[in-house]
Each structure stands twice: as structure tokens, then as C-alpha cells.
Design an enzyme around this catalytic site. Structure first.
Site, mmCIF file in Angstrom:
data_model
loop_
_atom_site.group_PDB
_atom_site.id
_atom_site.type_symbol
_atom_site.label_atom_id
_atom_site.label_comp_id
_atom_site.label_asym_id
_atom_site.label_seq_id
_atom_site.Cartn_x
_atom_site.Cartn_y
_atom_site.Cartn_z
ATOM 1 N N LYS A 1 -4.822 90.669 37.410
ATOM 2 C CA LYS A 1 -4.373 90.298 36.261
ATOM 3 C C LYS A 1 -3.257 89.015 36.375
ATOM 4 C CE LYS A 1 -4.726 95.179 35.132
ATOM 5 N NZ LYS A 1 -3.578 96.291 34.977
ATOM 6 N N GLU B 1 -4.926 81.435 41.232
ATOM 7 C CA GLU B 1 -3.968 82.712 41.515
ATOM 8 C C GLU B 1 -2.437 82.481 40.915
ATOM 9 O OE1 GLU B 1 -3.194 85.480 42.189
ATOM 10 O OE2 GLU B 1 -4.289 86.172 44.065
ATOM 11 N N ASP B 2 -1.841 83.447 40.899
ATOM 12 C CA ASP B 2 -0.519 83.249 40.379
ATOM 13 C C ASP B 2 0.528 83.129 41.729
ATOM 14 O OD1 ASP B 2 -0.992 85.907 41.677
ATOM 15 O OD2 ASP B 2 0.213 87.218 40.261
ATOM 16 N N ASP C 1 1.050 85.057 48.953
ATOM 17 C CA ASP C 1 2.292 85.612 49.557
ATOM 18 C C ASP C 1 1.761 85.774 51.225
ATOM 19 O OD1 ASP C 1 4.313 87.348 50.271
ATOM 20 O OD2 ASP C 1 3.829 88.805 49.018
ATOM 21 N N LYS D 1 4.576 81.492 48.524
ATOM 22 C CA LYS D 1 5.753 82.365 49.206
ATOM 23 C C LYS D 1 5.409 81.962 50.491
ATOM 24 C CE LYS D 1 7.099 86.102 47.236
ATOM 25 N NZ LYS D 1 7.255 87.894 47.139
ATOM 26 N N PHE E 1 11.385 89.091 45.263
ATOM 27 C CA PHE E 1 10.222 89.784 44.451
ATOM 28 C C PHE E 1 10.320 89.191 43.123
ATOM 29 C CE2 PHE E 1 8.033 92.946 41.912
ATOM 30 C CZ PHE E 1 6.953 92.997 42.396
ATOM 31 N N ARG F 1 4.755 91.161 32.921
ATOM 32 C CA ARG F 1 3.823 90.267 32.906
ATOM 33 C C ARG F 1 3.712 89.181 31.807
ATOM 34 N NH1 ARG F 1 0.052 91.443 36.641
ATOM 35 N NH2 ARG F 1 -0.523 93.680 36.908
#
Ligand code: IMP
Ligand code: MG
Length: 178
Positions: free
Chosen positions: A45, A101-102, A105, A134, A155, A168
Site C-alpha cells: 500500500k 515503490e515508497d 530498505d 534507505k 523509521f 499513510r
């Protein structure tokens, strides 16, 4: 799981900066894929905000697909295990495909998805685009073809990114001090 409230959040990237930099990426993509049909694959999401804002500035003939993966069990650390919740896709043979993608990581999600598409289709092109990178946390040898911001090992929440499903909807990116 520790409860956090919006008051615990520190601002990292504000709304205007997000929009401004996403526009710049759209300009690059408009040149790169000029007059070519492009399939955007939104990884739900988390990438929903980025995908919708980015796509509004794109000018090539465009189709949008949505898949749902998850790798975060709960809390603040990536599990490294990718869970394909819904990965149904149309025929992508001979198509230009850009995964949206957001955040990248550890890189496990990106690797999984790139391998999945390569295994199932002979695309015309396949690239990976992440709002956030990241880099310091990478466990897999993979780099996004496009990223908008490089971020530290914090985070992050907001603009699609969640903590236990929340935040979100925030129009900015913040972080929680852990
Ligand atoms: P990776 O497989 O470790 O690269 O993780 C990618 C996924 O983990 C992203 O698509 C996010 O959904 C989630 N994720 C990684 N870092 C963060 C964060 O700082 N906040 C919220 N979600 C994160
Ligand atoms: Mg994600």
C-alpha cells in the site's frame, strides 16, 4: 507494539518539497519514455501517494497496475521476508515497465519483484523507481534506477508509509525517534 501519536513525529520532508522533487522526477521520466507506452506498477500500500502524485505529471501513454506485497511484520524493522499478497499482472511482454515503490530498505522486496517480473515476462524495459532510498540498510545488491530522496536509517511514516497501518495519509514524511 508501542503506541505513537502524531505529536511524537519529527518532520523530515515537508509537503512542498515532496511535490517539487516528484515533479522533477516526472520531467526526467517524460524525457526518458517520451512517446512510449509505459506501465507503472504500484506496490501497495505504501507507494499509493507517490504513484498518484507522480502519475499526474506524466505525459506518455500510461497504464497503471497495482500489486500488493508486504515485508514488514510489525514494528520498526524489516523482516527480510517478502509476502506476495496479490501479484496478479497483465501480459507485460514487450512493454516498458516501471515499478513504483515508497522506500527501498533492505532491498529484499525490490529484488523479489524484479526477479518475479523477469521470470514471467520478456519486457521491453524494466526499471525500479523508489521515492525513498534507505541505502545504509541494504542487504541485497540492488539499487533503484530512480529515487527521489536518500534517507538515513530512521523509521519513517507519512505519505504512504505506515506505522502499524497508521499515518499513510499524512502529506509529509516524518520520523519516530526510537
Ligand atoms: P525492504 O524489502 O526491506 O527493502 O523493504 C521495503 C518495504 O519495507 C517498503 O516497501 C516499506 O513498505 C517498508 N519500509 C521500509 N522502511 C520503512 C520505514 O522507514 N517506514 C515504513 N515502512 C518501511
Ligand atoms: Mg512498500
Amino acid at each position: 507494539m508501542k503506541m505513537i501519536t502524531e505529536g511524537d513525529l519529527k518532520l523530515l520532508i515537508d509537503k512542498d518539497k515532496l511535490q517539487e522533487e516528484i515533479k522533477k522526477l516526472a520531467d526526467i521520466l517524460n524525457k526518458e519514455y517520451q512517446n512510449q507506452e509505459l506501465y507503472l506498477i504500484c506496490v501497495l500500500k505504501g507507494a499509493v501517494m507517490f504513484m498518484t502524485d507522480l502519475s499526474k505529471s506524466l505525459k506518455m501513454p500510461l497504464k497503471m497496475e497495482f500489486i500488493r506485497l508486504s515485508s514488514y511484520g510489525s514494528g520498526f524493522t524489516s523482516t527480510g521476508k517478502v509476502n506476495a499478497v496479490d501479484i496478479s499482472l497483465p501480459d507485460l511482454n514487450d512493454k516498458n515497465v516501471l515499478i513504483i515503490e515508497d522506500i527501498i530498505d533492505t532491498g529484499h522486496t525490490a529484488k523479489f519483484l524484479m526477479d518475479f517480473i523477469k521470470h514471467n515476462f520478456k519486457t521491453k524495459s524494466l526499471k525500479f523507481c523508489s521515492l525513498l532510498d534507505k541505502k545504509v540498510k541494504r542487504e541485497v545488491d540492488i539499487d533503484p534506477d530512480y529515487h527521489v530522496f536518500e534517507v538515513d536509517d530512521k523509521f519513517l511514516v507519512g505519505y504512504g508509509l505506515d506505522y502499524d497501518g497508521y499515518y499513510r495519509n499524512l502529506p509529509y514524511i516524518g520520523y519516530v525517534e526510537t
